[in-house]
Design a protein around this motif. Structure first.
Motif, mmCIF file in Angstrom:
data_model
loop_
_atom_site.group_PDB
_atom_site.id
_atom_site.type_symbol
_atom_site.label_atom_id
_atom_site.label_comp_id
_atom_site.label_asym_id
_atom_site.label_seq_id
_atom_site.Cartn_x
_atom_site.Cartn_y
_atom_site.Cartn_z
ATOM 1 N N GLY A 154 0.822 -1.209 0.000
ATOM 2 C CA GLY A 154 0.000 0.000 0.000
ATOM 3 C C GLY A 154 0.853 1.255 0.000
ATOM 4 O O GLY A 154 2.053 1.206 0.271
ATOM 5 N N GLU A 155 0.215 2.386 -0.310
ATOM 6 C CA GLU A 155 0.965 3.625 -0.493
ATOM 7 C C GLU A 155 1.570 4.126 0.818
ATOM 8 O O GLU A 155 2.697 4.585 0.857
ATOM 9 C CB GLU A 155 0.058 4.693 -1.119
ATOM 10 N N GLU B 37 -3.046 -3.950 3.415
ATOM 11 C CA GLU B 37 -2.965 -4.211 1.980
ATOM 12 C C GLU B 37 -1.873 -5.220 1.669
ATOM 13 O O GLU B 37 -0.742 -5.081 2.107
ATOM 14 C CB GLU B 37 -2.640 -2.914 1.242
ATOM 15 N N ILE B 38 -2.249 -6.232 0.915
ATOM 16 C CA ILE B 38 -1.259 -7.137 0.326
ATOM 17 C C ILE B 38 -1.726 -7.331 -1.112
ATOM 18 O O ILE B 38 -2.678 -8.057 -1.366
ATOM 19 C CB ILE B 38 -1.179 -8.484 1.072
ATOM 20 N N ALA B 39 -1.069 -6.653 -2.042
ATOM 21 C CA ALA B 39 -1.611 -6.567 -3.394
ATOM 22 C C ALA B 39 -1.426 -7.855 -4.195
ATOM 23 O O ALA B 39 -2.256 -8.199 -5.020
ATOM 24 C CB ALA B 39 -0.971 -5.395 -4.121
ATOM 25 N N ARG C 167 3.269 -19.872 2.155
ATOM 26 C CA ARG C 167 1.911 -19.633 1.646
ATOM 27 C C ARG C 167 1.818 -18.234 1.038
ATOM 28 O O ARG C 167 2.526 -17.313 1.439
ATOM 29 C CB ARG C 167 0.903 -19.749 2.792
ATOM 30 N N ALA C 168 0.929 -18.072 0.049
ATOM 31 C CA ALA C 168 0.732 -16.757 -0.564
ATOM 32 C C ALA C 168 0.035 -15.840 0.447
ATOM 33 O O ALA C 168 -1.057 -16.144 0.923
ATOM 34 C CB ALA C 168 -0.101 -16.880 -1.828
ATOM 35 N N ALA C 169 0.691 -14.722 0.762
ATOM 36 C CA ALA C 169 0.203 -13.859 1.838
ATOM 37 C C ALA C 169 -1.199 -13.328 1.565
ATOM 38 O O ALA C 169 -2.018 -13.204 2.465
ATOM 39 C CB ALA C 169 1.176 -12.704 2.051
ATOM 40 N N SER C 170 -1.502 -13.028 0.288
ATOM 41 C CA SER C 170 -2.808 -12.432 -0.013
ATOM 42 C C SER C 170 -3.942 -13.436 0.141
ATOM 43 O O SER C 170 -5.107 -13.058 0.145
ATOM 44 C CB SER C 170 -2.801 -11.854 -1.428
ATOM 45 N N ARG C 171 -3.619 -14.727 0.264
ATOM 46 C CA ARG C 171 -4.681 -15.724 0.410
ATOM 47 C C ARG C 171 -4.836 -16.213 1.850
ATOM 48 O O ARG C 171 -5.586 -17.142 2.111
ATOM 49 C CB ARG C 171 -4.413 -16.923 -0.513
#
Lengths: 327, 251
Positions: A215-216, B81-83, B129-133
């Motif tokens: 994030g920004e 946020e984890i894009a 593991r994939a952080a966004s999941r």
């Protein structure tokens, strides 16, 4: 990841050679490659150096540029649906080219069309930066890009609409479909600095793009200057995409699909995706340019048509996969 | 020397004053909890102190250059946020960005710091593991570990304990307290007053755009101040198992 890089780096030269030896003239591959380096082959040397070599070089250069710009744009906007045309460069470059065709500048001057297209891209990106302001996040940039794209698109339609000459209108439509046919080494030298400078700028953004994963706010607290990052991204993308569009017309889907396909191989890390997407973009555009010559050699099949025809179903497949992953 | 000194900080957003004349100082070894009702300006105070938003007044961190600040303080924003589907260990390694020239492999010393952060947040089993999941609470732990990997003397986090299960809430608070005992400092906004009572060394209570109270937990979590700030009645006792704090009713 390194395996993927090595694989792609090997495929690029193989396709390059294949592209060089592919043409309507019935000549063996060995002869045509030898003709590239020797004057003993008469007209074949000329064909190789002035027609096929620039075409093959441009496919690598422009494909790599579009793939890289796409990866950078998606990394910056943190959105897998972003594509480099989003900031309005390709549509304003197209407007410049259309203007050149319509006014006769394209035929009156050797590089009239690409130069007008580059001027269009420059004006477009200037307006986008002016609209988006020196500060602010990604949202203002997207909105400014959409506004400029819409404006350039409308003006392009207006030129087409009012074009007194049906041939010019025809030429405009065909130009906009994108092609690498009949480009000369002059075109290569014109586009090379734009793609090279843009690529150097974009490849240096990896750290900032990695930090933006969080994030920004978090990126800024890690010392990333977001205003500078955005400016560099816009300049780099404009330089690459403006140059590419000026030479080859609008070639869609490469900047969108290539980073999307390759992302899982680099575990989603934006900095690693940059190099890989550049190679992947080169591979995809080379394949498309070979395909247009193999599938319908007698008809002038346009590159942008093929990339979209291949890209759209690929994209549908990806959507399907994403949907399954969510369900 | 203090890790953060804020003097007469004022924040105005869209012509509405959010904070007025906030001053305080945070020293090494302190674990400071920032309390206050919704909209009291906790996030604004932290972001303004970091120089991430416009503010009048002084903040020692906002005065630093971006590069120096990144080595002085790590910040975990509220929006988690984890894009991209980055593996947890790579996400945590992003915390090393301010310390490295960029690109390439992680040097062994940095890798060790990343490992320590992973261990501290109990992320060993999730590292690839994939952080966004991950689940929301697991993502929060990964992001706290990311901030830890920045390895700064001062850590600021906006509601790090929200959404964690009880064991990890307690574990996270104990981790901040341990950092403070090591001589570092933490400044953490919280809504769970019970956690604040048990773990923080000091509390700052924000209300009506200013500091209502600032001091040790016992001096801040008084029935009177809780009634004024949150409009609630409370039960606060020192028991054999440590201080216990429970909000009771809305007044």
């Amino acid at each position: 990841m390194t395996k993927l890089m090595t694989g792609l780096s090997l495929v690029v030269p193989v396709l390059f050679l294949l592209s060089l030896t592919l043409g309507p003239a019935e000549v063996s591959a060995g002869d045509s490659l030898a003709a590239l380096f020797s004057d003993d082959y008469g007209p074949l040397s000329l064909v190789m150096r002035e027609i096929r070599l620039p075409r093959s070089v441009l496919a690598v250069l422009i494909g790599a540029g579009l793939g890289l710009a796409g990866a950078a744009m998606q990394g910056y906007l943190r959105n897998p649906l972003a594509e480099p045309g989003l900031i309005g460069v390709s549509s304003s470059a197209a407007l410049g080219a259309v203007f050149a065709i319509n006014t006769g500048l394209a035929t009156g001057m050797a590089l009239g069309l690409p130069i007008a297209a580059l001027a269009g891209a420059l004006i477009g990106v200037g307006l986008v930066l002016l609209l988006a302001g020196p500060q602010g996040g990604s949202i203002t940039l997207i909105l400014a890009g959409i506004a400029i794209s819409a404006m350039a698109g409308a003006l392009t339609s207006l030129v087409l609409n009012l074009s007194p000459n049906p041939f010019a209108a025809n030429e405009i439509v065909f130009w906009m479909m994108g092609s690498l046919a009949d480009r000369s080494m002059l075109h290569v030298w014109l586009v090379l600095p734009f793609v090279a400078v843009g690529a150097v700028i974009l490849l240096r953004l990896g750290r900032g793009l990695d930090a933006l994963t969080l994030g920004e706010d978090a990126a800024q607290s890690m010392g990333v200057n977001l205003n500078r990052l955005r400016l560099m991204l816009v300049f780099g993308t404009a330089s690459v995409v403006g140059g590419a569009t000026a030479i080859a017309g609008a070639i869609g889907f490469i900047g969108l699909v290539v980073p999307h396909i390759l992302r899982p191989f680099v575990h989603g890390q934006p900095s690693r995706l940059l190099w890989v997407s550049a190679l992947g973009g080169a591979v995809m555009l080379q394949l498309a340019d070979i395909a247009v010559r193999v599938i319908l050699p007698t008809r002038d099949l346009k590159l942008g048509v093929v990339t979209a025809l291949v890209g759209a179903p690929l994209f549908l497949h990806l959507i399907y996969k994403t949907r399954k992953g969510q369900g | 020397m203090s890790v953060l000194r804020v003097a007469n900080l004022c924040v105005v957003r869209r012509n509405r004053p959010v904070l007025r004349d906030v001053s305080f100082e945070i020293n090494p070894g302190e674990f400071v909890g920032l309390l206050g009702p919704n909209g009291a300006g906790k996030t604004s105070l932290m972001r303004a102190a970091l120089g991430l938003m416009e503010a009048q007044g002084q903040s020692s961190l906002a005065n630093l250059t971006a590069a120096d600040r990144a080595r002085a303080v790590a910040w975990m924003p509220q929006s988690r946020e984890i894009a991209w589907p980055v593996p947890v260990e790579r996400l945590v390694a992003l915390g090393r960005i301010p310390h490295l020239p960029g690109g390439g492999r992680l040097p062994p010393k940095d890798q060790e710091i990343v490992e320590r952060a992973l261990a501290r947040m109990d992320l060993g089993a999730l590292r690839s593991r994939a952080a966004s999941r991950l689940s929301g609470g697991e993502q929060a732990r990964a992001l706290i570990a990311r901030a830890l990997a920045q390895d700064t003397p001062f850590l600021m986090a906006d509601e790090p304990a929200a959404g964690l299960d009880p064991a990890h809430q307690i574990g996270t608070m104990q981790m901040f307290a341990a950092l403070a005992r090591e001589g570092r400092s933490a400044f953490v906004s919280l809504h769970d007053l019970g956690l604040a009572a048990r773990h923080c060394t000091r509390l700052i209570l924000l209300a009506d755009g200013g500091v209502l109270a600032d001091g040790p937990p016992d001096a801040v979590l008084t029935p009177d101040l809780m009634a004024r700030a949150f409009g609630i009645s409370v039960w606060h006792e020192h028991t054999a198992a440590g201080p216990v704090f429970q909000p009771l009713e809305v007044l």
